[in-house]
Design a protein around this motif. Structure first.
Motif, PDB file in Angstrom:
ATOM      1  N   SER A   1     -15.555 -33.119 103.233  1.00 39.02           N
ATOM      2  CA  SER A   1     -15.028 -33.461 104.543  1.00 39.02           C
ATOM      3  C   SER A   1     -14.719 -32.202 105.358  1.00 39.02           C
ATOM      4  N   SER A   2     -13.958 -32.392 106.439  1.00 38.73           N
ATOM      5  CA  SER A   2     -13.673 -31.262 107.335  1.00 38.73           C
ATOM      6  C   SER A   2     -12.201 -31.270 107.778  1.00 38.73           C
ATOM      7  N   GLY A   3     -11.764 -30.134 108.282  1.00 44.86           N
ATOM      8  CA  GLY A   3     -10.380 -29.985 108.718  1.00 44.86           C
ATOM      9  C   GLY A   3     -10.017 -30.889 109.888  1.00 44.86           C
ATOM     10  N   LEU A   4     -10.992 -31.213 110.727  1.00 42.97           N
ATOM     11  CA  LEU A   4     -10.686 -32.046 111.891  1.00 42.97           C
ATOM     12  C   LEU A   4     -10.340 -33.471 111.475  1.00 42.97           C
TER      13      LEU A   4
ATOM     14  N   SER B   1     -11.466 -37.165 119.572  1.00 43.88           N
ATOM     15  CA  SER B   1     -11.081 -36.772 118.210  1.00 43.88           C
ATOM     16  C   SER B   1     -12.288 -36.865 117.279  1.00 43.88           C
ATOM     17  N   SER B   2     -12.048 -36.552 116.001  1.00 47.76           N
ATOM     18  CA  SER B   2     -13.156 -36.492 115.040  1.00 47.76           C
ATOM     19  C   SER B   2     -13.872 -37.834 114.900  1.00 47.76           C
ATOM     20  N   VAL B   3     -13.143 -38.930 115.077  1.00 48.30           N
ATOM     21  CA  VAL B   3     -13.785 -40.237 114.920  1.00 48.30           C
ATOM     22  C   VAL B   3     -14.780 -40.461 116.058  1.00 48.30           C
ATOM     23  N   GLY B   4     -14.455 -40.008 117.262  1.00 49.03           N
ATOM     24  CA  GLY B   4     -15.381 -40.113 118.386  1.00 49.03           C
ATOM     25  C   GLY B   4     -16.595 -39.224 118.197  1.00 49.03           C
ATOM     26  N   LEU B   5     -16.357 -38.030 117.665  1.00 44.14           N
ATOM     27  CA  LEU B   5     -17.473 -37.109 117.401  1.00 44.14           C
ATOM     28  C   LEU B   5     -18.431 -37.701 116.364  1.00 44.14           C
TER      29      LEU B   5
ATOM     30  N   TYR C   1      -7.143 -27.079 116.955  1.00 44.47           N
ATOM     31  CA  TYR C   1      -7.521 -28.492 117.132  1.00 44.47           C
ATOM     32  C   TYR C   1      -6.274 -29.380 117.031  1.00 44.47           C
ATOM     33  N   GLU C   2      -5.417 -29.047 116.070  1.00 40.35           N
ATOM     34  CA  GLU C   2      -4.172 -29.819 115.903  1.00 40.35           C
ATOM     35  C   GLU C   2      -3.345 -29.766 117.179  1.00 40.35           C
TER      36      GLU C   2
END
Lengths: 112, 319
Positions: free
Chosen positions: B255-258, A57-61, B296-297
């Motif tokens: 920020s970003s959508g992810l 997920s984004s936190v890992g990225l 991504y969702e």
């Protein structure tokens, strides 16, 4: 998160397994940081073998990017390899594929 | 609760260009594929039902301004970007229908793109109108006065006839405003910004724009997840790709959508509105980002599905 670490010549290959998300991001960061501390600028790259990772997920990225910045300050190369289809898609959506070459194998990552 | 987007662009108003309009017309003609329409209604139905959003519509170009319409009650407005101007004009119409002439205006912060609509906000010139400003900053009045000093604008703030009050809201406290339970959270942005959580009648609305989430403080991220908890709609700053937001645009405060998807999944929020669009992005690009964020969702979805929409000027979302 399960984690293995193995020297390959001058390179160090680490292999996390499972999902890298909010629950495992801290362990991912600690393990990567510890791996990075073993290397100096005369060593080969730190290769992350993602073959055991289902998704990130984004936190890992964001952890990956932070560690990559630290690696740059030490002049150590950071490379990623063996991403499954989901991981490739995540790297593309996040534009991380523009920041990290996606290697098909650990050998290719070591060769650069 | 009806959410109405009056301005969705970040940083700077971004009018659509002739080139883009021409591209849309060409796209519509190709999609029609020689079809004939007997009248304007038939043609409009085709535009509405058959054309992809970026061909038949635009995400719009006004800077940040969102209205939370509570029906007969006082107005609730979030930020005063250039979208405030059309909101002001529509408010005059609603005054005519007997709507209360009081506006509760919540400021995320005082950067130019979030205050630039105020000098053109017609209700501010009308005696009997009341403007209640709320925010985490104690400089709202100063920012508005400075914007209308002679060097920048011909009409000073004191020329406006509306009665104005300025109230600082403390993060972490519960505030009762216009029959709503309002919570505030401090966000990471140059000179700080503030997000709002508004609850009323069992519905929850969250407005969180101009906030960067670097991921170096997981506890701070947990606070945002709790702030978004069970929200019916989260409006979130999705200005950049994740890659851009933490490399060349790090510390730009966005920020970003992810990140939005991950926060909303954990918070079990129902809907996410992508917001504060990058001025460089045309409608096609924004639509592509929406589709990527939706994908991504899907990839990250556990038991909780999240509906994602891309905020557009004029879009209405009922909660």
């Amino acid at each position: 998160m399960e984690w293995t670490s193995k020297a390959r010549g001058n390179a160090l290959v680490v292999r996390p397994t499972g999902a890298i998300d909010h629950d495992s991001a801290e362990a991912f960061q600690e393990n990567l940081t510890a791996a990075l501390e073993q290397l100096t600028e005369t060593d080969g790259p730190l290769v992350i073998d993602f073959s055991g990772v289902d998704y990130m997920s984004s936190v890992g990225l964001r952890v990956l990017m932070r560690v990559s910045k630290t690696a740059k300050t030490k002049s150590v190369q950071l490379a990623v390899a063996n991403l499954n289809e989901t991981m490739v898609e995540i790297f593309q959506i996040s534009r991380f594929d523009k920041l990290f070459p996606l290697h098909d194998s650990v050998d290719a990552a070591i060769a650069g | 609760m009806l959410v109405r987007f009056w301005g969705t662009r970040g940083s700077l108003p971004t009018p659509i260009s002739s080139v883009e309009i021409r591209e849309k017309i060409v796209g519509a003609l190709l999609a029609a594929d020689g079809r004939r329409f007997n009248d304007a209604d038939e043609a409009a139905a085709f535009v509405e039902g058959d054309l992809a959003f970026p061909i038949g519509n635009t995400y719009g170009g006004n800077s940040s301004c969102v209205e939370l319409d509570l029906g007969e009650d006082e107005f609730m407005v979030f930020d005063m970007g250039s979208g405030l101007r059309p909101l002001g004009i529509d408010a005059l119409r609603r005054f005519g229908e007997g709507r209360a002439k009081t506006f509760n205006i919540f400021m995320s912060h005082l950067h130019w793109d979030h205050i630039m609509g105020f000098p053109f906000f017609t209700p501010a010139f009308i005696p009997g109108v009341k403007l209640n400003f709320f925010g985490g900053h104690d400089q709202i009045e100063h920012a508005l006065r400075r914007q209308q000093e002679k060097i920048s604008f011909p009409v000073p703030l004191d020329f406006m006839n509306a009665e104005m009050t300025f109230t600082v809201l403390e993060p972490g406290e519960i505030h009762e405003i216009n029959g709503c339970r309002v919570e505030v959270i401090k966000q990471y942005h140059d000179n700080d910004s503030y997000g709002y959580r508004v609850e009323r009648g069992g519905k929850t609305f969250v407005y969180s724009t101009d906030s960067e989430h670097k991921g170096d403080d997981l506890e701070a991220e947990n606070a945002f997840v709790e702030f978004f908890r069970d929200a019916d709609l989260v409006i979130f700053d999705t200005m950049y790709s994740l890659g851009d937001s933490i490399t060349m645009k790090e510390d730009w405060g966005h920020s970003s959508g992810l990140i939005a998807v991950d926060f909303c999944h954990r918070a079990e929020a129902k809907r996410l509105a992508m917001f504060h669009h990058e001025p460089l992005y045309d409608d096609k690009t924004l639509h592509g980002l929406l589709e990527e964020t939706q994908r991504y969702e899907e990839l990250m979805r556990g038991e909780h599905a999240l509906e994602i929409l891309c905020a557009a000027d004029g879009l209405e979302v009922r909660l």
